[in-house]
Design an enzyme around this catalytic site. Structure first.
Site, PDB file in Angstrom:
ATOM      1  N   SER A  81     -48.958  12.313   9.604  1.00  0.00           N
ATOM      2  CA  SER A  81     -50.259  12.126   8.966  1.00  0.00           C
ATOM      3  C   SER A  81     -50.359  12.965   7.699  1.00  0.00           C
ATOM      4  O   SER A  81     -49.499  12.873   6.824  1.00  0.00           O
ATOM      5  CB  SER A  81     -51.363  12.457   9.981  1.00  0.00           C
ATOM      6  OG  SER A  81     -52.603  11.970   9.563  1.00  0.00           O
ATOM      7  N   ASP A 133     -51.698   5.877  12.582  1.00  0.00           N
ATOM      8  CA  ASP A 133     -51.528   7.316  12.371  1.00  0.00           C
ATOM      9  C   ASP A 133     -50.586   7.939  13.399  1.00  0.00           C
ATOM     10  O   ASP A 133     -50.739   7.754  14.610  1.00  0.00           O
ATOM     11  CB  ASP A 133     -52.902   7.988  12.453  1.00  0.00           C
ATOM     12  CG  ASP A 133     -52.893   9.406  11.924  1.00  0.00           C
ATOM     13  OD1 ASP A 133     -52.108  10.221  12.430  1.00  0.00           O
ATOM     14  OD2 ASP A 133     -53.667   9.698  10.992  1.00  0.00           O
TER      15      ASP A 133
END
Length: 599
Positions: A351, A465
């Site tokens: 991320s 993510d």
């Protein structure tokens, strides 16, 4: 090395007792035990590539390697043999079968020209069972071997000690690279360079002596397939495949016939030499002919020093976690590590940590990282392109544009430092580790917060993510087995709090009342973000335990979506890392590597 003269194996055989007494297995044993062992053993010369015994055969003897090297293979339930380990000078093979009485569990092959002392089952019973101290040595070997296997399972396998430099063509400066590699290895231990003029006429005992007196040995092979190059391949733990990055892709002549053979279980490392900056696309071209082989770019001596740390298992891997705006603390962490002289040899992240790690892998300065990320996250809110919430709350176009603007079309394989990032594959239910492909595209997948940003589709699979499943991918770094790992965890255990008592959607007038009383309630962005990460909390906790150094700056006061906390996050990360490094003991592994790098 002194005594670079051909020697005769027969002189060693004439004093077999002295040879056995010098082996680690038998050192310190009484003279009568050594005499009994010497009287029972049979001396065997095994050419490189020959099989000593096969899995499933009766355990009729144990073997002690006097010089050279054996390879152990297992094939559990498959038709392909799997290389497990090496048996080097002074080590034993086959002793467990004699103790247990079971058939051979693996196949053992001579990786090099090897001299072996064979002790039959009857001789083993006569010598070892009558001398408990000798049997104790066998037990110690078993324990050491189990610990070594456990170490490999944890991704902490020891690095290579012997290397074969193999030029792909005459245009490759193999001598220059080898000299620089030995210089870099000398900072990590004693290293020696061996070329054909020195080594071609020697027996396996000479090579064993050279390797025993050094921590690292570098053999320089010829371009052609000849006796010396084949010997270099057999003699090495790792093959360094040298090629000019701008040359047409080709094979290595000296490796002809080596693939799939008994004599080539070594890991290979592709080294691409550049005359200037890294040529885009060069790595992809060469990797097509060497699939699955780790690669390195060389544009300066500093790159060769990093390769030396990587191939010897003394490289520093840095892993950056996700955490939204808290991820800016990674810039402060990197600044502190650089000032302390601690190298960053491999980079990985999830991320926001993947984005920060991308800048590190591109070797951006702290000033450039600060400027670029301030421009993309502070001056412009990347999550303000709202849309009809069918797939997500925002279109994602702004994030994609910003990532492409900052990182361009560079591919992961063209980055100066080895790098990976992680996304969560909702189709398979597992994390995906991205080590090749366009960097900005995989970064976009790694930050695709479920419900906030649209997922990235890849070959029909849905990627979101990376923090959803693996917010601190230390495991992906450990799998590489390159050395100590620094984990930078900025996710925090408390993402946000709320003080509104209601459980239903409030009316507009209630919202106004909350604002007047400064009461907080999590918004949909925060809820979706945290919900996407909370399931990986247990995984992150386990991965923290796998780090050699864990950095967790105190960032609870920074909201994960408050981009305006950019400078504060950097300062908190920097100050915390400075304090943490100052508290480390002087003999910590991290400081040893920093010292070796500075020498």
């Amino acid at each position: 090395m002194e005594g670079d003269l051909p020697e005769q194996t027969v002189t060693l055989r004439s004093d077999l007792r002295s040879v056995i007494a010098a082996l680690p297995l038998f050192q310190g044993l009484d003279a009568d035990i050594l005499t009994a062992i010497a009287a029972e053993v049979e001396w065997i010369s095994l050419p490189g590539g020959s099989t000593l015994f096969e899995a499933g055969e009766p355990s009729d003897a144990m073997y002690v390697v006097l010089s050279g090297c054996l390879g152990v293979y297992l094939a559990p339930g498959t038709d392909r043999r799997r290389f497990v380990s090496r048996v080097v000078s002074g080590d034993t093979a086959g002793e467990m079968g004699l103790v247990s009485g079971r058939p051979r569990s693996g196949t053992v092959v001579a990786l090099r020209d090897t001299e072996i002392a064979r002790l039959s089952r009857d001789a083993f019973d006569r010598v070892f069972r009558r001398h408990p101290e000798a049997m104790l040595r066998i037990a110690q070997i078993t324990v050491d071997r189990l610990e070594s296997n456990q170490q490999r399972a944890r991704g902490r396998a020891p690095g290579a000690r012997t290397f074969a430099i193999l030029p792909q063509s005459m245009d490759v400066d193999a001598a220059g690279f080898a000299s620089e590699l030995v210089k870099s290895l000398s900072r990590l231990g004693r290293a020696e360079l061996v070329w054909s003029v020195r080594g071609a006429d020697h027996t396996s005992h000479w090579f064993s002596a050279v390797e025993a007196s050094n921590d690292f040995v570098v053999y320089v092979g010829d371009v052609a397939l000849n006796k010396w190059s084949s010997l270099c391949v057999r003699q090495s733990d790792a093959l360094m495949l040298l090629a000019r990055a701008d040359s047409p892709v080709g094979e290595w002549p000296m490796l002809a016939g080596q693939r799939g053979s008994n004599t080539a279980p070594q890991r290979a490392e592709l080294v691409l030499l550049h005359d200037g900056p890294i040529a885009p696309g060069a790595a992809a071209r060469w990797l097509e002919s060497q699939p699955g082989v780790p690669h390195h770019h060389v544009t300066s001596p500093a790159d060769i020093a990093r390769i030396a740390r990587l191939v010897t298992g003394q490289a520093v891997g840095v892993v950056f976690s996700g955490g939204g705006a808290r991820g800016f603390a990674h810039i402060g962490i990197v600044k502190a590590l650089r000032e302390a002289g601690i190298p960053t040899d491999i980079v990985g992240g999830t991320s926001m940590g993947a984005i920060m790690g991308g800048g590190v892998a591109l070797q951006w300065s702290i000033e450039e990282m600060t400027e670029r990320f301030r421009r993309s996250f502070v001056d412009v809110n990347p999550l303000r392109d709202y849309t009809l919430p069918v797939f997500s709350l925002v279109t994602g176009r702004k994030v994609s544009t910003l990532l492409r603007r900052e990182f361009g079309d560079v591919t992961i394989e063209d980055l100066p430092l080895p790098y990976f990032c992680v996304s969560s594959n909702l189709t398979t239910g597992h994390s995906d580790v991205h080590r090749r492909g366009t960097l900005w595209r995989w970064l976009r997948a790694s930050v695709a917060i479920p419900g906030v940003l649209p997922p990235v589709m890849n070959n029909g699979e849905v990627l979101v993510d990376g923090g959803t499943m693996n917010n601190l991918p230390v495991d992906a770094m450990r799998e590489l087995g390159r050395g100590p790992v620094i984990g930078c965890d900025v996710g925090g255990s408390r993402a946000f709090t709320g003080h509104a008592p209601e459980m239903d959607v409030p009316s507009p007038w209630d919202v106004v009342g909350w604002l007047r009383r400064n009461r907080t309630r999590p918004n949909i962005f925060r809820i979706l973000w945290r919900a996407g990460m909370v399931n990986s909390a247990a995984t992150s906790s386990a991965h923290r335990e796998k780090t050699d150094l864990l950095l967790q700056p105190p960032l609870t006061q920074i909201d994960m979506l408050n981009w305006q906390q950019f400078d504060n996050a950097i300062t908190l990360g920097y100050d915390y890392t400075i304090r943490t490094l100052a508290a480390l003991p002087a003999d910590a592994t991290i400081w040893k590597l920093a010292s070796a790098r500075a020498n």
